[in-house]
Scaffold this motif. Structure first.
Motif, short mmCIF file in Angstrom:
data_model
loop_
_atom_site.label_atom_id
_atom_site.label_comp_id
_atom_site.label_asym_id
_atom_site.label_seq_id
_atom_site.Cartn_x
_atom_site.Cartn_y
_atom_site.Cartn_z
N GLY A 1 0.79 -1.15 0.19
CA GLY A 1 -0.31 -0.26 -0.27
C GLY A 1 1.21 1.22 0.23
N SER A 2 0.05 2.40 -0.14
CA SER A 2 1.36 3.90 -0.68
C SER A 2 1.49 3.87 1.29
N PRO A 3 2.86 4.71 1.19
CA PRO A 3 3.50 4.52 2.70
C PRO A 3 2.87 6.05 3.00
N PRO A 4 3.52 6.35 4.03
CA PRO A 4 2.57 7.75 4.84
C PRO A 4 3.68 8.45 4.17
N LYS A 5 3.04 10.08 3.77
CA LYS A 5 3.79 11.00 2.25
C LYS A 5 4.53 11.91 4.02
N ASP A 6 4.01 11.76 5.47
CA ASP A 6 4.86 12.68 6.16
C ASP A 6 6.05 12.07 6.54
N VAL A 7 6.38 10.69 6.31
CA VAL A 7 8.03 9.99 6.45
C VAL A 7 8.62 9.95 5.23
N ARG A 8 9.50 10.27 5.93
CA ARG A 8 11.39 9.71 4.23
C ARG A 8 12.14 9.70 4.94
N LEU A 9 13.24 9.10 4.07
CA LEU A 9 14.45 9.03 4.23
C LEU A 9 15.51 8.99 3.39
N CYS A 10 16.50 9.83 3.39
CA CYS A 10 17.48 10.19 2.39
C CYS A 10 18.70 9.10 3.09
N LEU A 11 19.13 8.62 2.18
CA LEU A 11 20.12 7.27 2.01
C LEU A 11 21.68 8.15 1.26
N ASP A 12 22.89 7.90 2.16
CA ASP A 12 23.72 8.67 1.52
C ASP A 12 25.12 7.44 1.35
N PHE B 1 22.25 -4.35 0.77
CA PHE B 1 22.74 -4.44 2.11
C PHE B 1 22.85 -3.89 2.43
N LEU B 2 22.81 -2.40 1.95
CA LEU B 2 22.63 -1.06 2.77
C LEU B 2 21.29 -1.32 3.40
N THR B 3 20.13 -1.32 1.90
CA THR B 3 18.65 -0.94 2.31
C THR B 3 18.21 -2.66 3.09
N TRP B 4 18.63 -3.35 2.89
CA TRP B 4 18.35 -4.71 3.94
C TRP B 4 18.76 -4.48 5.75
N ALA B 5 19.81 -3.68 5.77
CA ALA B 5 20.04 -2.82 7.08
C ALA B 5 18.69 -1.46 7.55
N VAL B 6 18.60 -1.13 6.43
CA VAL B 6 17.63 0.16 6.38
C VAL B 6 16.50 -0.75 6.39
N ASN B 7 16.20 -1.75 6.00
CA ASN B 7 14.90 -2.33 6.01
C ASN B 7 14.44 -2.95 7.62
N SER B 8 16.06 -3.42 8.26
CA SER B 8 16.12 -3.86 9.77
C SER B 8 15.70 -2.91 10.58
N CYS B 9 15.49 -1.60 9.89
CA CYS B 9 15.45 -0.75 10.83
C CYS B 9 14.30 -0.34 11.23
N LEU B 10 14.07 -0.08 9.84
CA LEU B 10 12.35 0.24 9.38
C LEU B 10 11.19 -0.97 10.77
N GLU B 11 11.92 -1.93 10.80
CA GLU B 11 10.80 -2.84 11.00
C GLU B 11 10.57 -2.57 12.25
N GLN B 12 11.91 -2.33 12.92
CA GLN B 12 12.46 -2.56 14.61
C GLN B 12 11.28 -0.57 14.92
N MET B 13 11.18 -0.33 14.23
CA MET B 13 10.36 1.54 14.00
C MET B 13 9.18 0.89 14.31
N GLY B 14 8.42 0.56 13.32
CA GLY B 14 6.88 -0.27 13.35
C GLY B 14 6.44 1.20 12.16
N HIS B 15 7.60 1.45 10.42
CA HIS B 15 7.49 2.43 9.65
C HIS B 15 7.90 0.80 8.38
N PRO B 16 6.74 1.15 7.58
CA PRO B 16 6.87 -0.19 5.94
C PRO B 16 8.20 -0.10 5.16
N ARG B 17 9.00 -1.21 4.62
CA ARG B 17 10.01 -0.83 4.16
C ARG B 17 9.59 -0.23 2.63
N ASN B 18 8.22 0.36 2.53
CA ASN B 18 8.11 0.89 0.38
C ASN B 18 7.98 2.18 1.13
#
Length: 589
Positions: A114-125, A240-257
């Protein structure tokens, strides 16, 4: 064999065992000599017996039965075979096992979520030495932001190095397993500590240099029948970087997309556009691959499986809707400095010293919440990127060590010694700057001591500092004259220099923010901007230690971005006649 080394090898051997659908287990790949020795060591330890060479009894291949044939009619008669000659023996036809083409079932759940929330965003460096990611959640009630620098080091099992940064390394072992981050460093030292093998540390430089489609050589990829390009190695690390991000998002209760921006070096023209296209596609593909291999990262991923998954993924065009806009690294830094709520009136030159590139850009920032003025833009034509950065100093240090050791290119250990140094050079450089000296023992027994004073006086190191200052002057002399005139019009004004990145505290870098800089015959006074912005200190003072390295991802994830690409000419002294920030207005404007 040392007990610790044997334990590591045996642990790795166990991790390679894969369960099958029929509840059996298999050990893919070929056993190395070291692994066989480790097994012998373990057996000897259990039996208390002398270690004997491992012998493998030859196995008689099984004869595969003929496949059954479905018959729809009478079976034709088969003429009898001619009898063999008495003195000859008919040899049975041996049918070996048939290997089916490796096929991976992709996990495409992120593309159909489903559509991810619009008030949350990531930035990858995606960094040359370390990678970072920040999540920002907006609070619409009071126009504030909740900032979370993701603890990528936790899933990466490298908290002792950094909780918020992920080591940017890949290593392919002799059995064909890909290892990432800290595990890549450990496996490379175990398997290639003699200089016979290499890991890829500087993956990101393939974005700013040529070689995206170049095949990785055998020192990096020992599996002769599996070819992989540097571009796909970039994709593997982003996975690998995305997998680590996904792991953090899961802990925080945010969707992977979640929507994600991404930072990139300052590249101009077609090279810049091409890099954006490549990186945007790779970040999207990395999400699918991270989902697909999410349970296997800690045990290594088979190169064969990765390549099969990439081939399957690219069989059709896919929409990676969660990949948002790109931004240059200096824009991310500048965005982390601006509070958007306090009065600011300055010209700021951002100098971001990474491991692979040094990126610079000039910004005019004039924000006054009381009057509603809101100008924060990159000055047209002020973006520069040079390929001299932390890795450049690594190479200089290697050359200095080799020179002082007396080793020459006609020595048979020349390549191995250099390769072994490359695996450890970042640790040597860190010791050099922290302790003001480093002591290195080469494999041939040569002992070399380098003092920091000696290193800083090296012509190539002095040249690095000079080239950074030259890039600063080039920017200031190429932009509209009104930029410099704005500073000269008021004797109290100075050019603010923001130093960030892993190399921000290098001596030749901190010198850039002292005294003045000569621009078109005028001495322009400079001052270093706050090393930790006041608004961030008020928000979370614990961010101070990591700020120079996470500034790019932090600023890039905020709701408001400093505008890039549009002309900005300083007129009427304050720059407020420039266009407003499209799509990122402050409340009330």
């Amino acid at each position: 064999m040392e007990t610790i080394e044997a334990k590591i090898l045996l642990r790795n051997l166990l991790k390679r065992i894969k369960p099958q659908d029929d509840s059996t287990h298999v050990l893919p790949g070929v056993l190395t000599d070291d692994e066989i020795e480790a097994l012998q060591f373990a057996l000897q330890s259990l039996e208390g017996s002398e270690i004997r060479p491992l012998t493998v009894e030859p196995q008689t291949p099984a004869i595969s039965p003929a496949p059954a044939v479905a018959s729809k009619g009478p079976i034709p008669a088969v003429p009898p075979e001619e009898p063999n000659e008495p003195d000859s023996v008919a040899e049975p036809q041996i049918v070996g096992p048939t290997k089916q083409k490796n096929r991976i079932d992709l996990d495409l759940s992120s593309l159909s979520a489903g559509s991810p929330p619009k008030d949350v965003r990531l930035c990858l460096d995606f960094g040359t030495a370390m990678s970072k990611a920040t999540l920002v959640q907006d609070d619409e009630d009071d126009d504030s932001e909740e900032i979370n620098v993701l603890h990528l080091g936790v899933p990466g099992d490298q908290e002792e190095i950094s909780e918020v940064m992920l080591v940017s390394s890949i290593f392919i072992d002799k059995s064909g397993l890909m290892w990432f981050g800290k595990a890549a460093v450990e496996m490379s030292l175990l398997e290639g500590g003699d200089g016979s093998r290499q890991r890829i540390d500087n993956i990101k430089r393939r974005l700013s240099e040529e070689g995206w489609n170049e095949k990785v050589d055998q020192r990096l990829n020992p599996i002769a029948d599996l070819e992989i390009t540097y571009g796909d190695m970039v994709l593997a690390y982003l996975m690998f970087l995305t997998w680590a991000v996904n792991s953090c998002l899961e802990q925080m209760g945010h969707p992977r997309n979640l929507s994600r921006r991404f930072a990139m070096p300052c590249l101009v023209g077609e090279k810049g556009r091409e890099t954006v296209r490549r990186l945007k596609r790779a970040i999207g593909e990395a999400q699918v691959l991270a989902d697909t291999f999410r349970t296997t990262f800690k045990n290594g991923i088979a190169l064969e499986d990765f390549l099969a998954a990439v081939a399957e993924l690219r069989k059709q065009q896919r929409d990676y809707y969660f990949v948002a806009e790109d931004l240059t690294e200096p824009i991310g830094v500048a965005g982390s400095i601006v509070s958007w709520k306090s009065r600011v009136d300055t010209l700021m030159l951002v100098v971001d010293i990474g491991a692979g590139t040094s990126d610079l850009s000039l910004y005019r920032i004039h924000i006054d919440p009381d009057t509603g003025k809101n100008v924060a833009m990159e000055v047209e034509g002020s973006s520069r990127g040079i390929t001299e950065a932390g890795n450049h100093l690594d190479r200089i240090l290697i050359e200095l060590i080799i020179k002082k050791s007396g080793l020459t290119s006609d020595n048979p250990m020349w390549i191995n010694e250099r390769s072994a140094l490359e695996l450890r050079i970042r640790d040597y450089k860190e010791s050099l700057f922290n302790d003001e000296y480093v002591y290195v023992t080469l494999m041939n027994g040569a002992e070399v001591e380098i003092e920091l004073r000696e290193f800083l006086q090296h012509n190539a190191v002095v040249g690095f500092g000079n080239n950074l200052r030259k890039a600063m002057v080039d920017i200031l002399e190429s932009v509209d004259a009104s930029v410099i005139n704005w500073i000269l019009a008021n004797p109290t004004r100075k050019l603010a220099i923001a130093l960030t990145g892993g190399g921000a505290e290098l001596p030749m870098v901190t010198e850039l923010a002292k005294g003045s800089i000569l621009v078109n015959g005028h001495e322009i006074p400079v001052v270093r901007s706050r090393q930790f912005p006041a608004w961030l200190r008020d928000l979370d003072e614990n961010l101070e230690a990591d700020y120079p390295r996470v500034a790019v991802s932090l600023g890039g994830a905020r709701r408001r971005l400093i505008k890039q690409g549009d002309p900005l000419r300083i007129t009427a002294g304050d720059g407020t006649q420039a266009p407003r920030l499209g799509g990122y207005y402050q409340k009330g404007n």
